[in-house]
Design an enzyme around this catalytic site. Structure first.
Site, PDB file in Angstrom:
ATOM      1  N   LYS A 133       1.349  -1.414   0.110  1.00  0.00           N
ATOM      2  CA  LYS A 133      -0.013   0.169   0.015  1.00  0.00           C
ATOM      3  C   LYS A 133       0.692   1.057  -0.454  1.00  0.00           C
ATOM      4  O   LYS A 133       0.441   1.837  -0.500  1.00  0.00           O
ATOM      5  CB  LYS A 133      -1.227   0.294   1.139  1.00  0.00           C
ATOM      6  CG  LYS A 133      -2.399  -0.553   0.416  1.00  0.00           C
ATOM      7  CD  LYS A 133      -3.246   0.233   0.261  1.00  0.00           C
ATOM      8  CE  LYS A 133      -4.523  -1.183   0.251  1.00  0.00           C
ATOM      9  NZ  LYS A 133      -5.391  -0.356  -0.864  1.00  0.00           N
ATOM     10  N   LYS A 166      -2.183 -10.562  -8.979  1.00  0.00           N
ATOM     11  CA  LYS A 166      -3.198 -10.663  -8.747  1.00  0.00           C
ATOM     12  C   LYS A 166      -4.722  -9.840  -9.531  1.00  0.00           C
ATOM     13  O   LYS A 166      -4.445  -8.664  -9.088  1.00  0.00           O
ATOM     14  CB  LYS A 166      -3.286 -10.694  -6.773  1.00  0.00           C
ATOM     15  CG  LYS A 166      -5.037 -10.964  -6.169  1.00  0.00           C
ATOM     16  CD  LYS A 166      -3.715 -10.305  -5.030  1.00  0.00           C
ATOM     17  CE  LYS A 166      -4.712  -8.854  -4.819  1.00  0.00           C
ATOM     18  NZ  LYS A 166      -5.145  -8.459  -3.399  1.00  0.00           N
ATOM     19  N   LYS A 216      -9.052  -4.561  -7.922  1.00  0.00           N
ATOM     20  CA  LYS A 216      -9.511  -3.777  -8.229  1.00  0.00           C
ATOM     21  C   LYS A 216      -8.587  -2.669  -8.758  1.00  0.00           C
ATOM     22  O   LYS A 216      -8.227  -1.247  -9.327  1.00  0.00           O
ATOM     23  CB  LYS A 216     -10.795  -2.884  -8.247  1.00  0.00           C
ATOM     24  CG  LYS A 216     -11.643  -2.063  -8.060  1.00  0.00           C
ATOM     25  CD  LYS A 216     -12.690  -1.612  -7.892  1.00  0.00           C
ATOM     26  CE  LYS A 216     -14.064  -1.185  -8.422  1.00  0.00           C
ATOM     27  NZ  LYS A 216     -15.522  -1.531  -8.218  1.00  0.00           N
TER      28      LYS A 216
HETATM   29  P1  TYM Z   1     -10.706  -7.895   0.408  1.00  0.00           P
HETATM   30  O1  TYM Z   1     -12.223  -6.746   0.059  1.00  0.00           O
HETATM   31  O2  TYM Z   1      -9.124  -7.198  -0.739  1.00  0.00           O
HETATM   32  O3  TYM Z   1     -10.567  -9.249  -0.800  1.00  0.00           O
HETATM   33  C1  TYM Z   1     -12.382  -9.522  -0.537  1.00  0.00           C
HETATM   34  C2  TYM Z   1     -12.220 -11.073  -0.377  1.00  0.00           C
HETATM   35  O4  TYM Z   1     -11.036 -11.431  -1.847  1.00  0.00           O
HETATM   36  C3  TYM Z   1     -10.051 -12.019  -1.878  1.00  0.00           C
HETATM   37  N1  TYM Z   1      -9.641 -12.257  -2.951  1.00  0.00           N
HETATM   38  C4  TYM Z   1      -9.355 -12.434  -3.867  1.00  0.00           C
HETATM   39  N2  TYM Z   1      -8.850 -14.276  -3.766  1.00  0.00           N
HETATM   40  C5  TYM Z   1      -8.553 -14.676  -5.035  1.00  0.00           C
HETATM   41  N3  TYM Z   1      -8.037 -13.955  -6.101  1.00  0.00           N
HETATM   42  C6  TYM Z   1      -8.143 -13.036  -5.912  1.00  0.00           C
HETATM   43  N4  TYM Z   1      -7.741 -11.830  -7.659  1.00  0.00           N
HETATM   44  C7  TYM Z   1      -8.881 -11.905  -4.281  1.00  0.00           C
HETATM   45  N5  TYM Z   1      -8.922 -10.487  -4.666  1.00  0.00           N
HETATM   46  C8  TYM Z   1      -9.260 -10.215  -3.685  1.00  0.00           C
HETATM   47  C9  TYM Z   1      -9.235 -11.106  -0.157  1.00  0.00           C
HETATM   48  O5  TYM Z   1      -8.436 -12.769  -0.530  1.00  0.00           O
HETATM   49  C10 TYM Z   1     -10.786 -11.393   0.418  1.00  0.00           C
HETATM   50  O6  TYM Z   1     -11.027 -12.841   0.853  1.00  0.00           O
HETATM   51  N6  TYM Z   1      -8.524  -7.254   4.708  1.00  0.00           N
HETATM   52  C11 TYM Z   1      -9.482  -7.260   3.499  1.00  0.00           C
HETATM   53  C12 TYM Z   1     -11.140  -7.846   4.219  1.00  0.00           C
HETATM   54  C13 TYM Z   1     -11.419  -7.852   5.572  1.00  0.00           C
HETATM   55  C14 TYM Z   1     -11.329  -9.075   5.851  1.00  0.00           C
HETATM   56  C15 TYM Z   1     -11.687  -8.971   7.247  1.00  0.00           C
HETATM   57  C16 TYM Z   1     -11.135 -10.600   5.857  1.00  0.00           C
HETATM   58  C17 TYM Z   1     -11.190  -6.495   6.797  1.00  0.00           C
HETATM   59  N7  TYM Z   1     -11.057  -7.284   8.096  1.00  0.00           N
HETATM   60  C18 TYM Z   1     -11.510  -9.831   8.368  1.00  0.00           C
HETATM   61  C19 TYM Z   1     -11.186 -11.337   6.620  1.00  0.00           C
HETATM   62  C20 TYM Z   1     -11.309 -11.185   8.139  1.00  0.00           C
HETATM   63  C21 TYM Z   1      -9.767  -7.542   2.448  1.00  0.00           C
HETATM   64  O7  TYM Z   1      -9.022  -6.921   1.523  1.00  0.00           O
HETATM   65  O8  TYM Z   1     -10.214  -8.169   1.588  1.00  0.00           O
END
Ligand code: TYM
Length: 326
Positions: free
Chosen positions: A115, A195, A198
């Site tokens: 980030k 990966k 967005k």
């Molecule tokens: P976020 O919002 O970036 O993504 C949501 C979920 O989608 C999965 N993901 C992917 N999996 C496979 N390939 C990809 N290209 C891909 N892009 C996204 C992410 O691994 C995620 O499971 N920090 C977290 C949000 C969060 C969270 C939590 C997750 C906040 N508190 C507590 C679990 C438990 C995030 O930014 O996910």
């Protein structure tokens, strides 16, 4: 059949409607787990504040994500769906957890390092403490199963360490949460390299307009070692073929045709776009219906937050007593 006495929890950022990576890497496990576990899913708007500084946009994207999750299969009668800031107790727990988390643990988090590069002109403090808030999300309802994609593995490991650190100081309180992955824990983007994300602009927007999906898929990088259609294809090294493996039951036949140069990259892309558009058509329709019913979405989210109140109150009572705040 009654559910197993195990609690699942996961969070997703309100980045608008989810992309193919979100669904294949995480959301389809949310949907599966709600059948057998007490499942809680959260739209993490506090987390999103680390990158979105536009109130109207955040509010809109939060509703879009809620509509999308329901359209993709979350059933508010089988799981609890809520918005993070509607249960602000998570902030109180996050503060307490910060006091048992060495600074070095958060500084070494890979997502923080990423980030810092991605938004070099906005390295706010929230980015550093982000994974501690994530640990608080999971530990507040004492969840032990966390469906996520592979990119969240380091955050999950940190959540486990934070739980352990609290338990060592104050006695057994939190279970150490385990990550649960799908069979496609890392979905690559249309660039075929990074990966799907967005912020990298390499997504396939599954609930978007079919014309958008077609454009995104047709613009994907395929088999770079196959300059001519008459050359044999290498499905193992082609991201479009890899995506067929995830969404096409007959992928082996498709791969064989590629190897024999009976089909070309454009054929594979056209077919992939068609299949994705058809597969997500019912969800797309439901998503658009729900977006036109914002009160219905708000009621579901309001119910979710209310349902969690007794659970989080009990955790906070226990934690405050243990640390000496009550
Ligand atoms: P976020 O919002 O970036 O993504 C949501 C979920 O989608 C999965 N993901 C992917 N999996 C496979 N390939 C990809 N290209 C891909 N892009 C996204 C992410 O691994 C995620 O499971 N920090 C977290 C949000 C969060 C969270 C939590 C997750 C906040 N508190 C507590 C679990 C438990 C995030 O930014 O996910």
């Amino acid at each position: 059949m009654s559910k197993q006495p195990i609690r699942a929890y996961s969070g997703i950022q309100p980045s608008g409607a989810p992309h193919l990576g979100n669904d294949l890497g995480a959301i389809r496990n949310y949907v599966a787990l709600q059948e057998n576990y007490e499942s809680i899913y959260c739209i993490v708007d506090y987390h999103a504040l680390t990158s979105v500084h536009d109130g109207e946009k955040l509010r809109r994207q939060t509703r879009e994500m809620a509509a999308a999750l329901i359209a993709l299969g979350l059933d508010p009668n089988k799981c609890t769906l809520f918005v993070q800031s509607h249960r602000p107790e998570v902030q109180e727990l996050a503060w307490i957890l910060m006091t048992v988390t060495p600074v070095s643990w958060v500084e070494r988090t890979p997502t923080y390092k990423e980030k810092k590069l991605q938004q070099a002109d906005d390295i706010n403090h929230g980015l550093l403490t982000y994974p501690i808030l994530q640990a608080a999300d999971i530990l507040l309802p004492k969840a032990s199963v966390v469906p996520v994609g592979k990119d969240q593995a380091a955050h999950l490991e940190l959540s486990r360490e934070i739980a352990r650190s609290f338990n060592n100081k104050f006695g057994d309180t939190f279970p150490e949460p385990e990550a649960v992955f799908t069979t496609s824990p890392v979905v690559l983007g249309t660039d075929g390299e990074k990966k799907m994300s967005k912020s990298l602009g390499n997504t396939i927007d599954i609930l978007g307009d079919p014309a958008v999906i077609t454009k995104q898929v047709m613009g994907s990088v395929t088999d770079t070692k196959r300059p001519l259609k008459s050359d044999p294809g290498h499905p193992e090294a082609c991201n479009v073929c890899q995506l067929h493996k995830l969404v096409s039951a007959n992928y082996e036949e498709l791969w064989q045709n590629e190897r024999a140069a009976l089909t070309g990259c454009a054929d594979m892309k056209r077919l992939l776009a068609e299949r994705l558009i058809a597969h997500y058509a019912p969800a797309r329709e439901r998503y658009n219906e729900l977006l036109a019913l914002p009160h219905e979405i708000d009621n579901i989210l309001g119910d979710g937050a209310a349902r969690l109140l007794p659970i989080v109150t009990e955790t906070m009572r226990e934690v405050k007593e243990k640390v000496g705040l009550a």
